[in-house]
Enzyme design. Structure first.
Site, PDB file in Angstrom:
ATOM      1  N   SER A 126       0.802  -1.223   0.000  1.00  0.00           N
ATOM      2  CA  SER A 126       0.000   0.000   0.000  1.00  0.00           C
ATOM      3  C   SER A 126       0.834   1.272   0.000  1.00  0.00           C
ATOM      4  O   SER A 126       0.284   2.368  -0.054  1.00  0.00           O
ATOM      5  CB  SER A 126      -0.950   0.009   1.202  1.00  0.00           C
TER       6      SER A 126
ATOM      7  N   LYS B  61      -6.372   3.741   8.864  1.00  0.00           N
ATOM      8  CA  LYS B  61      -5.425   4.678   8.257  1.00  0.00           C
ATOM      9  C   LYS B  61      -5.936   6.113   8.324  1.00  0.00           C
ATOM     10  O   LYS B  61      -5.175   7.048   8.624  1.00  0.00           O
ATOM     11  CB  LYS B  61      -5.153   4.273   6.810  1.00  0.00           C
TER      12      LYS B  61
END
Length: 803
Positions: free
Chosen positions: A680, A723
């Site tokens: 990611s 996140k």
């Protein structure tokens, strides 16, 4: 009898303190000398007239006793023999000569030297004294007969003497007395007084020995009686069996318990067989103990007893809301379960798995489920469990065998339908003793757990009515077959607003109760808890928040104790540092200013989300790509893919086609000691590379996450909520996300969605357009297209370094 006290004498002799022994005159005593000071004193005596003064120290554990730590009365001895041992110690044999009393002690050249005063008594033998000596000798003979540790002939021969002083010292040396009692006898200088004292001591010791002998005789008699009763009981049983008569006994009570336990037919039959075997076994045999323990376990496990389940949905919802703030999806699932229980007559037990970072309330949620449904609650911790027998138990053939934790917890619950929590299911291990996660497959399978077999019980046990709740921090360590058997419910980290509400409604009240304070003693002003969360905690859950609130409460409690119960303290955002010290975290942007080659990425960890900076530096070189920051294989591959993308878009970045040949590029992801992996960070690395090569700074107020392909497409990622929470905690309110993750925003709390500006992108060009402070230089579309499709020639002098 007449006595004349002679004039005392004074002698100057080397002195040696001794441990755990009292030396009497006229006695030969061996011992080992090891202390350096004692060895020097011994050598000094051997160099002279072989006389030395020995005195017992008060505490045997003291290595170098001071003069005041030594008894004042001791014995002047003659060193008969000395032998130096290989380890440096000296073994000596000494003969006691006479008593002496210390007058003065001096430390001389590393050993003690003492001035000793001795006394001599002249004693005339009279009929009275003879009678006293005969009495003491007679008492000592009785003592020796009763005391098994002394040899009768040797001792009697030793006390055949006419000197009362020698007689008393010989007897005192052979009595089994404590050091203090022997020292008391040594300190009596007058032989007549010592004779009387010895007579009293012997009377007491003989009485003690007689009492011991009486007790031993009684115990022996009781053992014989028990054996006799056992023999007669066995005979009575045999006679009654022959006559065909029954008898009310322990076996009848056990059979009654077995009949009333509600066991299934197969289990009942096995229990009766075991009871018949036990009846034929001798009670004292080891087999009977094993068999009886097995029966006790069969009877202890709940076979039919159930908790009366509360199926009131409104009451359950009220309890869940009282115990936990938020967690709406989890609460909905529990209420759905209760609704199904009302509609279905015999539903199967549910198997839930709560997955989330530490401190978000997974374990306490299981307790709330038990409270809401009216069931018993038991918890089994699986952290570090590596033995399959912990789940299934050991077979009865092993000594000390027990059922596994599943059966033990069912016994503890006392009902067959408890809420059973399997805590930390992701932290199990496996070794040569088996895999406990494989043993749990049967426990957590609704199609199999109605006939769970424990190795110890060796019968089927029904677990189908148990409400199993597992907890875990991560899923990837749980085997796939085990994951398949559980309904996974994810508990994400809390937002700042949620933490503030949790603190106000639960944590502050709990810590006030723990510290003995009341709401009149401490008030958390508006904004104080928010400041505490921002400056003193960085976590997904609320465990550290509770700990810091507890720290504040303890400091206030100390002030209340000092100043009185009416003391009131107001905690504000301005004065909270007086309680907790300097702020541990700064509530600022990820970076102080926008810089070239510095990008803020977003990462997921087992304890929630976090921000992850990526730095890129380009210097003159030979085309080497260096990756540092303890990156995993997948993350290194993402960096190489990002580099390949940037090379393919060289014209778009205003770079010559062969720019990489003359540059060394270094990609670093702090903090260097923490392992990192995953795809990611792809767009983060590509943006940092593009910034470093184009010399255009990246905005400091934006964060990003997403996987990159060689053609610049942005692929979706996981852990979106965590996140975004991490970005929000770090003071970043704008984020770039993959287009395919737009559907996942529904799981993000509304307050967080409203607080953040989200850019959903599909291509890397869109990322650069948003993230860079100024647009990339415009180039001819034809040139860009050519740059895109022209393959990059292989170069032998520009290797990619995996570091």
């Amino acid at each position: 009898m007449t006595q004349t006290k002679e004039k005392f004498e004074t002698r100057n002799l080397p002195m040696m303190p001794i441990r755990d022994v009292v030396i009497f005159p006229f006695m030969m005593t061996p011992f080992v000398v090891g202390r350096e000071s004692s060895v020097r004193a011994l050598e000094e005596a051997l160099a002279g007239d072989r006389k030395i003064f020995l005195a017992t120290q008060h505490d045997a554990s003291v290595d170098e006793p001071k003069p005041h730590e030594i008894f004042q009365v001791g014995t002047i001895v003659n060193i008969v023999q000395s032998l130096k041992l290989p380890d440096g110690n000296i073994k000596v044999l000494v003969e006691g000569l006479e008593r002496g009393k210390i007058q003065q002690v001096v430390d001389e050249q590393g050993y003690l030297r003492a001035i000793i005063r001795t006394f001599k008594y002249g004693t005339e033998i009279t009929p009275t004294l003879e009678a006293a000596m005969q009495k003491v000798t007679s008492l000592f003979e009785q003592y020796v007969k009763l005391c098994q540790s002394l040899n009768y002939e040797t001792m009697i021969a030793a006390v055949r003497m006419e000197d009362p002083a020698k007689l008393t010292d010989t007897i005192a040396a052979n009595l089994q007395l404590s050091i203090e009692e022997k020292q008391d006898l040594l300190e009596i200088f007058d032989p007549t007084e010592r004779l009387n004292r010895i007579a009293d001591v012997l009377d007491i010791e003989i009485e003690k020995l007689n009492m011991d002998r009486t007790i031993q005789t009684r115990v022996k008699r009781q053992m014989e009686r028990a054996q006799k009763e056992y023999y007669l009981n066995e005979k009575i049983k045999a006679i009654q069996k022959e006559l065909g008569r029954g008898e009310k006994s322990e076996w009848d009570e056990l059979k009654k318990k077995v009949d009333n336990a509600g066991m299934p037919p197969e289990v009942h039959e096995k229990a009766i067989q075991e009871l018949k075997k036990l009846e034929l076994m001798p009670p004292m045999s080891a087999e009977s103990t094993v068999s009886r323990n097995y029966l006790d376990w069969l009877l202890a496990v709940p076979w039919k007893k159930k908790s009366k389940e509360i199926r009131n949905i409104d009451r359950a919802e009220k309890i869940l809301n009282e115990d936990h703030y938020g967690l709406e999806k989890i609460k909905e699932r529990i209420l759905e379960f209760l609704a199904v229980r009302q509609l279905v007559k015999n539903p199967k037990g549910s198997i839930l798995c709560f997955v989330g970072p530490p401190g978000v309330g997974k374990t306490s949620l299981g307790m709330s489920i038990a409270k809401a449904t009216g069931r018993k609650f038991v918890r089994m911790s699986l952290g570090g469990v590596r033995d399959e027998a912990e789940v299934r138990g050991h077979r009865r053939t092993y000594i000390g065998a027990l059922p596994g934790q599943i059966i033990q917890m069912m016994k503890k619950a006392g009902t067959k339908n408890p809420v059973f929590m399997l805590d930390e299911v992701d932290k199990m291990a496996s070794d040569f003793r088996g895999d406990p996660s494989a043993a749990l497959l049967e426990v957590l399978d609704p199609e199999q757990n109605f006939m769970f077999v424990d190795h110890y019980l060796d019968v089927e046990y029904d677990l189908s009515q148990v409400f199993f709740v597992a907890t875990a921090n991560v899923m990837h360590t749980i085997p796939a077959p085990l994951q398949d058997r559980m309904e996974v419910l994810r508990l994400h980290g809390y937002t700042e607003l949620e933490k503030i509400e949790i603190a106000k409604q639960y944590l502050v009240k709990k810590q006030l109760a723990n510290t003995g304070l009341t709401s009149a003693n401490i008030v958390f002003a508006e904004g104080s808890i928010q400041e505490l969360i921002r400056s003193y905690t960085r976590e997904a859950g609320v465990r550290n928040l509770e700990r810091e609130i507890g720290n504040v409460c303890r400091k206030v409690a100390r002030k209340v104790v000092r100043e009185g119960a009416n003391t009131k303290v107001t905690v504000t955002a301005e004065n909270i540092n007086e309680f907790l010290g300097v702020a541990k975290f700064r509530d600022t942007m990820a970076h102080e200013k926008s810089e070239v080659g510095l990008v803020t990425g977003l990462a997921w960890t087992e304890v929630g989300g976090s921000i992850l900076s990526t730095e890129v530096s380009a210097v003159e070189g030979k085309g080497k790509l260096t990756l540092t920051g303890k990156l995993g294989d997948v993350m290194q591959e993402s960096a190489q893919a990002a580099m390949s993308y940037v090379r393919s878009r060289a014209a778009r970045l205003g770079l010559p086609r062969d720019f990489y040949r003359n540059l060394d590029i270094h990609v670093h992801v702090p903090e260097g000691a923490i392992p990192k992996d995953g795809p990611s960070a792809g767009i983060t690395m590509a943006t940092a590379l593009a910034s470093a090569l184009s010399k255009i700074p990246v905005r400091r107020d934006i964060a990003m996450t997403g996987e990159i392909t060689l053609r610049g497409k942005v692929l979706p990622i996981g852990g979106l909520k965590e996140k975004l929470l991490a970005a929000h905690r770090a003071g970043i309110f704008e984020a770039i996300l993959p287009k395919d993750n737009e559907k996942d925003v529904a799981e993000v709390p509304e307050t967080l969605r409203n607080a953040m500006k989200l850019h959903f992108v599909d291509k890397m060009d869109e990322v650069l357009a948003v993230a860079l402070e100024r647009p990339l230089p415009q180039v001819n579309e034809e040139v860009e297209s050519e740059a895109t499709i022209t393959p990059v020639p292989p170069t032998g002098d520009a290797p990619v370094a995996h570091q």
